[in-house]
Design a protein around this motif. Structure first.
Motif, PDB file in Angstrom:
ATOM      1  N   VAL A 158       0.895  -1.052  -0.041  1.00 44.20           N
ATOM      2  CA  VAL A 158       0.121   0.089  -0.172  1.00 44.20           C
ATOM      3  C   VAL A 158       0.957   1.128  -0.093  1.00 44.20           C
ATOM      4  CG1 VAL A 158      -1.660   1.269   1.139  1.00 44.20           C
ATOM      5  CG2 VAL A 158      -1.573  -1.180   1.434  1.00 44.20           C
ATOM      6  N   MET A 159       0.924   2.001  -1.147  1.00 39.73           N
ATOM      7  CA  MET A 159       1.701   3.222  -1.287  1.00 39.73           C
ATOM      8  C   MET A 159       0.682   4.166  -1.848  1.00 39.73           C
ATOM      9  SD  MET A 159       5.630   2.194  -2.790  1.00 39.73           S
ATOM     10  CE  MET A 159       6.771   1.371  -1.575  1.00 39.73           C
ATOM     11  N   PRO A 160       0.711   5.432  -1.227  1.00 34.04           N
ATOM     12  CA  PRO A 160      -0.253   6.329  -1.602  1.00 34.04           C
ATOM     13  C   PRO A 160       0.173   6.864  -3.440  1.00 34.04           C
ATOM     14  CG  PRO A 160       1.423   7.513  -0.225  1.00 34.04           C
ATOM     15  CD  PRO A 160       1.675   5.747  -0.121  1.00 34.04           C
ATOM     16  N   THR A 161      -0.818   7.482  -3.952  1.00 33.58           N
ATOM     17  CA  THR A 161      -0.606   8.025  -5.360  1.00 33.58           C
ATOM     18  C   THR A 161       0.715   8.829  -5.252  1.00 33.58           C
ATOM     19  OG1 THR A 161      -3.094   7.929  -5.641  1.00 33.58           O
ATOM     20  CG2 THR A 161      -1.654   9.359  -7.180  1.00 33.58           C
ATOM     21  N   GLY A 162       1.529   8.408  -6.097  1.00 37.39           N
ATOM     22  CA  GLY A 162       2.853   9.417  -6.468  1.00 37.39           C
ATOM     23  C   GLY A 162       3.903   8.644  -5.644  1.00 37.39           C
ATOM     24  N   GLY A 163       3.680   7.585  -4.788  1.00 36.88           N
ATOM     25  CA  GLY A 163       4.778   7.090  -4.097  1.00 36.88           C
ATOM     26  C   GLY A 163       5.341   5.999  -4.559  1.00 36.88           C
ATOM     27  N   GLY A 164       5.445   5.775  -5.742  1.00 35.70           N
ATOM     28  CA  GLY A 164       6.544   4.756  -6.647  1.00 35.70           C
ATOM     29  C   GLY A 164       5.687   3.318  -6.735  1.00 35.70           C
TER      30      GLY A 164
END
Length: 736
Positions: A48-54
């Motif tokens: 789980v990585m936020p939008t723009g987190g790669g």
């Protein structure tokens, strides 16, 4: 950990060297390296990585380094095409198979896959689950091997997610068919419950779990009440961003079409996007937005999933979103490059009713029966969004708390933190509420607890004998809204918890007991009611401005050797003093200000009004801002139905033709046209009223004045309609 120990025979000495070679980056973002290392060890992943987190890199780089083909399951054709194009520009061997390509192209790409030339293959879940495609994968496994299955936008697997898609549930069939092939689940948003559901539905085996912080410090969050002139507010907000790219989200296709059309008419480059459009039209509009051929995309939530446009500077929700998870992801499409960006939400209770209506329509497509479980979940999610919109605490505290992440508040990047409300000590009311939760045995939601506190005679309260509790009726000193404000604040500050299974039940926690034991105080930010000046003070201030305007009028009259009332009547000056227009657009709306007088006197009178306001310490529009506002199209104050009439008028249609086509009364259409004439959109009316009839009406108005339509018609006779009199009168007034 060296790369050679993971991928024997590799040409790279380290992961950083491979990263630089393929993607041009010198170092990994926070969290990427351990995820990639786990992937190279052939572990299942829950990322789980936020939008723009790669997060895309977390499956793309392992896919390039591991032997065999990595299959990426992507929900949208446009998304997979966008990502593959980006990879191919970097000379990375990736492709996609979907309905947008012809049979010959598909055969060529399949041949390249069999030969091992392709490392990353993007497909939609529907194609992946097709038996013929699974047979193709069987052959790929035999010839070049399967490295992994990467499920992008994995929240679609869970019915607790904001974008549940039933076909995603069947992806477990792929895991069962290829038991030894690792499965990666990746998403930008997922609560703990959604994460567990994803792991279960995809049958992940002891996955490496990585949950990055959901905080996006470069985003500024604001919630603004939706006024009657919300389109004008929207327009001005977009204008403030210059030529920056932005997205406007609407609830319905109708609103998308209307808003995009109005923005286009008002000089803003905008395009629509919704599910009612053809695939080709949606794809074209999306490509134009991504390539900066158009500034603004007006869309339903069908737009944006995984869009790789890093420089979106603002995201505006024209309507209330359906849930916090969806709002977080949609607003998160702003500022993916890490640069400051704005997320604005317009909030009104009308949107709540619209979403509730949509929830009631959730039904099984085969049986038509209501999907009660989905409806229950949706209602709770809606209430959480309303709590967010009405919250007076740090916006990030609410957002991140929804995902189980603790945030101290005072982020400096939201309206509540930058413009904080006064704080009051509500410890005693908090103790009352928490005590009531305890005495109700932690079995009920906030509304029921408030009923007990306020001594409700509700049938359920009496049946359960909760009218005999010691907390019954002890909260009559506060309104329902005040108790709700306190309840939301306790939830946002973690001083009480709430179940998330669709049945929102309040539960006490350790912090709750600290409040009850007098070990912790509770401070509540209280919204400030708009300050009202004393009527006498307002009248005195208006009277002072009226006298200043009279002096200006006298000065101008003396210069022209005319009586002062020829410049403006006292009634017009009084309106100016009361409404205090600061721009030419606003000044034109004053009764008695026609086109000629606006041109002759508008600048001098608006300047005098701004000077007066500055002396009084009131907000003033600077001359530069006023000049900017003058170029704003006057359609801002016109409704959509008036604009629809205007479009037909511009096509050369007569009053009768417009009335017939719109299926409205002639009187209604004449009022629309009157508004357009008064706003200056229609300067000549010969197409609406014959020239000789217009002249006759003008002569009567010159003689008896424009006050009464009835009196004018009495002079003209029944051969003249109220509609044409109304139009001529509006035109006459514009000439004064």
């Amino acid at each position: 950990m060296t790369l050679s120990s993971i991928a024997p025979g590799s040409d790279f000495k380290s992961l950083e060297e491979a990263l630089k070679h393929y993607f041009g980056y010198d170092q990994f973002r926070v969290g990427q390296r351990p995820v990639i290392e786990a992937a190279l060890q052939r572990q299942d992943l829950m990322v789980v990585m936020p939008t723009g987190g790669g997060k895309s890199l977390c499956f793309q780089l392992p896919g390039l380094l591991l032997p065999g083909l990595t299959v990426v399951i992507s929900p949208l054709i446009a998304l997979m095409q966008d990502q593959v194009t980006t990879l191919q520009v970097n000379d990375i061997p990736a492709t996609f198979l979907n309905s947008s390509i012809d049979a010959a192209t598909a055969r060529q790409r399949i041949s390249e896959i069999y030969s091992g030339k392709i490392k990353l293959l993007y497909v939609a879940p529907e194609r992946l689950l097709n038996e013929s495609f699974l047979n193709l994968l069987d052959q790929v496994q035999a010839q070049v091997g399967l490295a992994a299955f990467a499920v992008d936008e994995a929240h679609c697997v869970s019915e607790w997610g904001h974008d549940f898609r039933p076909e995603y549930r069947r992806l477990a069939e792929v895991r069962q068919r290829y038991t030894q092939v690792p499965v990666y689940a990746l998403t930008a948003t997922a609560t703990e419950r959604v994460r567990q559901d994803i792991i279960q539905q995809l049958q992940l085996r002891q996955p490496f779990v990585h949950v990055a912080s959901f905080n996006r410090p470069n985003l500024y969050y604001e919630v603004r009440p939706k006024s009657r002139q919300v389109y004008a507010d929207l327009y001005r907000e977009i204008r403030q961003h210059g030529q920056d790219s932005g997205i406007v989200y609407c609830l319905s296709r109708r609103e998308v079409n209307e808003i995009s059309a109005r923005l286009q008419a008002d000089g803003i480059s905008a395009l629509p996007y919704h599910a009612g459009m053809s695939d080709s039209a949606r794809t074209l509009n999306q490509e134009r937005f991504i390539r900066d051929d158009v500034q603004v995309m007006v869309a339903t939530v069908a737009f944006g999933m995984g869009i790789d446009k890093p420089d979106v500077r603002f995201v505006i929700h024209y309507n209330l979103p359906r849930n916090i998870e969806g709002y977080y992801q949609e607003s998160g499409r702003a500022g993916r490059d890490g640069e400051p960006s704005k997320c604005l939400l317009f909030f009104s209770t009308k949107d709540i009713h619209t979403i509730e209506w949509l929830i009631e329509r959730k039904a099984d497509p085969e049986t038509g029966n209501p999907l009660e479980n989905e409806q229950r979940i949706a209602r709770q999610q809606l209430r959480q969004v309303i709590d967010y919109a009405e919250s007076t605490v740090c916006r990030r505290t609410v957002q991140l708390g929804y995902f189980g992440e603790t945030f101290a508040g005072d982020c400096g990047g939201c309206d509540n933190c930058c413009h904080p409300k006064p704080v009051e000590d509500w410890t005693i009311p908090a103790q009352k509420l928490l005590s009531c939760v305890a005495r109700c045995q932690e079995r009920y939601g906030m509304s029921y607890v408030i009923d007990v506190l306020r001594g409700s005679k509700n049938k359920k309260v009496l049946q359960r004998r909760h009218d005999q509790l010691s907390t019954y009726g002890i909260g009559k000193d506060k309104t329902v809204d005040q108790w709700r404000l306190l309840g939301r604040t306790l939830l946002h500050q973690g001083l009480v918890t709430e179940t998330t299974d669709g049945y929102p039940v309040l539960k006490l926690n350790e912090l709750s007991w600290e409040v009850l034991r007098h070990q912790r105080s509770v401070f509540v930010p209280v919204p400030v009611a708009p300050t009202q000046d004393r009527p006498n003070a307002r009248r005195e201030e208006a009277e002072a401005l009226f006298q200043q305007l009279r002096e200006l009028r006298k000065e101008l009259a003396d210069q022209q050797s005319v009586p002062p009332y020829v410049i403006f009547a006292d009634s017009s000056l009084k309106l100016m003093a009361q409404q205090q227009p600061q721009t030419m657009v606003e000044f034109a709306k004053i009764s008695g200000v026609g086109k000629r007088k606006l041109e002759q006197y508008g600048q001098q009178f608006t300047a005098a009004i701004r000077t007066h306001r500055q002396e009084q310490g009131l907000p003033v529009v600077s001359e530069a801002d006023a000049a900017e506002l003058e170029v704003q199209p006057s359609t801002l104050k016109l409704s959509n139905t008036v604009l629809a009439t205007f479009q037909l008028y511009k096509q050369g249609k007569s009053l009768t033709e417009i009335t017939d086509e719109r299926e409205l009364k002639a009187s209604t259409i004449s009022i629309h046209l009157e508004d357009l004439i008064e706003a200056g959109h229609i300067e000549e009316i010969e197409a609406l009223v014959e020239c000789d009839r217009k002249q006759t009406i003008v002569e009567i108005i010159d003689r008896i004045g424009p006050i009464s339509l009835t009196k004018i018609r009495e002079q003209l006779g029944n051969n003249y309609s109220y509609e044409e009199i109304r139009l001529v009168r509006a035109w006459w007034q514009r000439q004064q």
